[in-house]
Write an enzyme that holds these catalytic residues in place. Structure first.
Site, mmCIF file in Angstrom:
data_model
loop_
_atom_site.group_PDB
_atom_site.id
_atom_site.type_symbol
_atom_site.label_atom_id
_atom_site.label_comp_id
_atom_site.label_asym_id
_atom_site.label_seq_id
_atom_site.Cartn_x
_atom_site.Cartn_y
_atom_site.Cartn_z
ATOM 1 N N GLY A 29 34.412 30.672 64.605
ATOM 2 C CA GLY A 29 34.763 32.083 64.791
ATOM 3 C C GLY A 29 33.892 33.003 63.965
ATOM 4 O O GLY A 29 33.030 32.555 63.193
ATOM 5 N N THR A 31 34.621 34.973 61.452
ATOM 6 C CA THR A 31 34.823 34.913 59.998
ATOM 7 C C THR A 31 34.117 33.682 59.434
ATOM 8 O O THR A 31 33.424 33.754 58.414
ATOM 9 C CB THR A 31 36.332 34.885 59.657
ATOM 10 N N ASP A 81 38.541 27.742 57.617
ATOM 11 C CA ASP A 81 38.627 28.254 58.993
ATOM 12 C C ASP A 81 39.374 29.591 59.001
ATOM 13 O O ASP A 81 40.129 29.907 58.072
ATOM 14 C CB ASP A 81 39.347 27.227 59.885
ATOM 15 N N ALA A 83 41.771 32.550 61.361
ATOM 16 C CA ALA A 83 43.040 32.522 62.089
ATOM 17 C C ALA A 83 43.144 33.778 62.937
ATOM 18 O O ALA A 83 42.519 34.797 62.633
ATOM 19 C CB ALA A 83 44.212 32.438 61.119
ATOM 20 N N ASP A 84 43.935 33.680 63.987
ATOM 21 C CA ASP A 84 44.219 34.869 64.791
ATOM 22 C C ASP A 84 45.453 35.576 64.257
ATOM 23 O O ASP A 84 45.545 36.802 64.322
ATOM 24 C CB ASP A 84 44.403 34.462 66.256
ATOM 25 N N GLY A 96 41.744 31.542 69.311
ATOM 26 C CA GLY A 96 41.165 32.690 70.011
ATOM 27 C C GLY A 96 39.754 32.386 70.495
ATOM 28 O O GLY A 96 39.312 32.884 71.529
ATOM 29 N N GLY A 97 39.060 31.528 69.747
ATOM 30 C CA GLY A 97 37.702 31.123 70.140
ATOM 31 C C GLY A 97 37.702 29.857 70.988
ATOM 32 O O GLY A 97 36.639 29.370 71.377
ATOM 33 N N GLU A 103 39.569 21.986 65.829
ATOM 34 C CA GLU A 103 39.980 22.599 64.553
ATOM 35 C C GLU A 103 41.180 21.867 63.975
ATOM 36 O O GLU A 103 41.245 21.596 62.774
ATOM 37 C CB GLU A 103 40.322 24.081 64.776
ATOM 38 N N LYS A 121 45.233 40.148 60.068
ATOM 39 C CA LYS A 121 45.757 38.908 60.654
ATOM 40 C C LYS A 121 47.109 38.495 60.048
ATOM 41 O O LYS A 121 47.771 37.607 60.574
ATOM 42 C CB LYS A 121 44.745 37.762 60.442
HETATM 43 C C1 5RP Z 1 38.745 29.795 66.985
HETATM 44 C C2 5RP Z 1 39.750 30.236 65.989
HETATM 45 C C3 5RP Z 1 39.342 31.299 65.044
HETATM 46 O O1 5RP Z 1 39.541 30.860 63.750
HETATM 47 C C4 5RP Z 1 40.171 32.530 65.284
HETATM 48 O O2 5RP Z 1 40.052 32.890 66.651
HETATM 49 C C5 5RP Z 1 39.721 33.695 64.405
HETATM 50 O O3 5RP Z 1 38.474 34.124 64.820
HETATM 51 P P1 5RP Z 1 37.687 35.272 64.079
HETATM 52 O O4 5RP Z 1 37.291 34.762 62.750
HETATM 53 O O5 5RP Z 1 36.514 35.515 65.005
HETATM 54 O O6 5RP Z 1 38.589 36.480 63.998
HETATM 55 O O7 5RP Z 1 40.849 29.760 65.914
HETATM 56 O O8 5RP Z 1 39.272 28.845 67.869
#
Ligand code: 5RP
Length: 221
Positions: A29, A31, A81, A83-84, A96-97, A103, A121
């Protein structure tokens, strides 16, 4: 500070958890992309990285970090990692990705999960962000009907195929008061590969990029 600057702030803070010779699990993602960039000076110090997606693998390799197969390792010391959505108990909605399955595998194989997210978030209750569910293509309609029975509104993520060759149903309209219970329940549906609830294996530490300054929340045990 805009949202991207807050993502970068918490991603850089995650470097404090990286130590020499560690195997580092890397999420997916925007982040995490900041974290990968920040990891570049560490490329000769860490033992390598285990990646959660083809996209993160490409980025890691581009900066010269050795990407290892999970099966060839003894797991990872840390997993970083995004998170959404994340609660103060460090349960999360992710995916979301679309990388939720790998993951979840790398998170499970890691001794410490450091979640990096901007302050938007953090939520009191999960479910405003549609819950991603990775599904074997032939079971798409079957699983969708079961999700409707649970009170959700599943929407097929159009034109998207996961790294594992599956589809994603994004489930709208759920108010998730028992994340671990719902995570287990969804996993029982034939055809579901993974769902985006990370509650049975929540994060251990949350680094929250906040305009007022970085915040750290540790999971209470
Ligand atoms: C991807 C994920 C991401 O960690 C989540 O979508 C957050 O993304 P971003 O850092 O772009 O806000 O779970 O599958």
């Amino acid at each position: 500070m805009d949202q991207d600057a807050l993502k970068k702030q918490c991603a850089q803070a995650a470097l404090a958890f990286v130590e020499d010779d560690m195997m580092v699990g890397v999420g997916t993602g925007s982040t995490v992309n900041h974290f990968i960039a920040a990891l570049a000076p560490w490329k000769h110090r860490i033992a390598g990285a285990v990646s959660s997606s083809e996209a993160s693998t490409r980025r890691l390799k581009d900066i010269g970090i050795a990407v290892r197969e999970l099966n060839d390792t003894d797991g990872c010391e840390i997993y970083v990692d995004g998170a959404d959505e994340v609660t103060e108990h460090l349960a999360m909605v992710k995916g979301g990705g679309g990388a939720l399955t790998r993951e979840k595998i790398v998170a499970q194989a890691s001794r410490r999960f450091v979640c990096i997210a901007d302050a938007s978030k953090l939520v009191p209750v999960l479910g405003t962000f549609p819950l991603p569910v990775e599904v074997i293509p032939m079971a798409r309609s079957l699983v969708a009907r079961q999700l409707v029975k649970l009170g959700g509104r599943p929407v097929l993520r159009e034109g998207f195929v996961t790294d594992n060759g599956n589809v994603i149903l994004d489930v709208h309209g759920l108010t998730i008061t028992d994340p671990a219970g719902l995570e287990s329940e969804l996993n029982q549906f034939p055809g579901v590969v993974t769902n985006g609830l990370f509650a049975r294996r929540p994060a251990d530490v949350l680094l929250l990029g906040d305009p007022a300054g970085m915040r750290r929340i540790d999971r209470k045990r």
